[in-house]
Design a protein around this motif. Structure first.
Motif, PDB file in Angstrom:
ATOM      1  N   ILE A   1     -30.747 -41.448  27.481  1.00 28.38           N
ATOM      2  CA  ILE A   1     -31.141 -42.786  27.024  1.00 28.38           C
ATOM      3  C   ILE A   1     -32.353 -42.729  26.095  1.00 28.38           C
TER       4      ILE A   1
ATOM      5  N   PHE B   1     -21.626 -43.287  29.520  1.00 22.79           N
ATOM      6  CA  PHE B   1     -22.130 -43.639  28.192  1.00 22.79           C
ATOM      7  C   PHE B   1     -23.167 -42.597  27.763  1.00 22.79           C
ATOM      8  N   PRO B   2     -23.380 -42.449  26.427  1.00 22.28           N
ATOM      9  CA  PRO B   2     -22.849 -43.243  25.321  1.00 22.28           C
ATOM     10  C   PRO B   2     -21.430 -42.860  24.962  1.00 22.28           C
TER      11      PRO B   2
ATOM     12  N   TYR C   1     -22.421 -46.595  36.640  1.00 23.25           N
ATOM     13  CA  TYR C   1     -22.626 -46.441  35.207  1.00 23.25           C
ATOM     14  C   TYR C   1     -23.549 -45.246  34.995  1.00 23.25           C
TER      15      TYR C   1
ATOM     16  N   PHE D   1     -26.749 -43.739  22.703  1.00 22.71           N
ATOM     17  CA  PHE D   1     -26.546 -45.021  23.365  1.00 22.71           C
ATOM     18  C   PHE D   1     -26.946 -46.138  22.408  1.00 22.71           C
TER      19      PHE D   1
ATOM     20  N   ASP E   1     -22.801 -50.167  23.315  1.00 27.22           N
ATOM     21  CA  ASP E   1     -22.651 -49.615  24.658  1.00 27.22           C
ATOM     22  C   ASP E   1     -23.301 -50.537  25.688  1.00 27.22           C
TER      23      ASP E   1
ATOM     24  N   SER F   1     -31.701 -43.318  22.436  1.00 25.92           N
ATOM     25  CA  SER F   1     -31.119 -44.601  22.057  1.00 25.92           C
ATOM     26  C   SER F   1     -32.120 -45.465  21.290  1.00 25.92           C
TER      27      SER F   1
ATOM     28  N   ILE G   1     -25.512 -43.221  32.219  1.00 22.62           N
ATOM     29  CA  ILE G   1     -26.009 -43.290  30.843  1.00 22.62           C
ATOM     30  C   ILE G   1     -26.791 -42.017  30.557  1.00 22.62           C
TER      31      ILE G   1
ATOM     32  N   ILE H   1     -29.218 -42.863  35.123  1.00 23.50           N
ATOM     33  CA  ILE H   1     -29.663 -42.721  33.739  1.00 23.50           C
ATOM     34  C   ILE H   1     -30.413 -41.398  33.590  1.00 23.50           C
TER      35      ILE H   1
END
Length: 222
Positions: free
Chosen positions: A91, A56-57, A86, A62, A66, A94, A88, A117
């Protein structure tokens, strides 16, 4: 040794973050846990076809959508490997709402789930996100290491790009791929080393004015 439930990677250069994150993911899914490059985990991760690596995003930043997808799918079992990851990216770009949405799953993730992240500006990440992560701060690449990684020969152009990029992958690559970078460096050299008279000030001012649209945006220099 297993990874923490959540890792926050901090570096001012987004591309450096992404490259490091993919290396971590390769190691995580590698059968030998050393990024062997030939096992199923490494190959699928490198090709971004690993169904248990969810990146992601989905769009530029993000968003709540999401975060909602992560919350809803985190409870599902991995498809191929024992655990899923996951990832990301960025971030810090976001919304606050999106960050808030993942707080609970970060604090109490399913046993089979890990979070990786990245951010370029830690001050834009919620303290509650940071407190749930193990933080890793990336340093710039050493010159020779980055040169080898980018398959670059020793040259003045690379030296200038590396200096401009401050040892970071994204900024250095941007400089190397910029058609105007060499010309602008030559212009800068003229300004610094060849400025000897008031007549040259007028000439150089004219050159700078003609090239003003080619100077790198401030957003790409920080």
């Amino acid at each position: 040794e297993s990874l923490p439930n959540a890792i926050l990677v901090v570096c001012p250069d987004s591309e450096t973050n992404k490259q490091f994150a993919l290396e971590v993911c390769s190691t995580f899914f590698c059968a030998e846990k050393n990024s062997c490059g030939v096992c199923e985990g490494c190959v699928k991760t490198e090709k971004l076809t690993n169904p248990d690596l969810l990146i992601f995003p989905k769009e530029k930043i993000f968003q709540v959508a999401d975060a909602k997808e992560i919350v809803e799918t985190a409870i599902l079992s991995p498809m191929i490997f024992p655990q899923k990851m996951y990832l990301i990216n960025d971030i810090d770009t976001s919304t606050i709402a999106a960050q808030n949405k993942i707080l609970k799953v970060l604090e109490e993730p399913p046993q089979c789930v890990k979070f990786l992240i990245t951010c370029t500006n830690e001050t834009k990440v919620l303290p509650t996100i940071i407190s749930r992560c193990v933080k890793i701060t990336l340093c710039p690449f050493e010159k020779l290491r980055l040169q080898n990684f980018l398959n670059q020969q020793s040259s003045t152009i690379f030296d200038n790009a590396y200096t401009f990029g401050e040892g970071y992958l994204g900024k250095t690559t941007f400089a190397l791929e910029s058609n105007q970078f060499e010309n602008l460096n030559m212009l800068a050299d003229n300004v610094i080393y060849d400025l000897k008279s008031s007549k040259e000030i007028i000439s150089l001012s004219s050159k700078i004015a003609k090239n003003k649209d080619n100077f790198l945006p401030v957003s790409l220099m920080i």
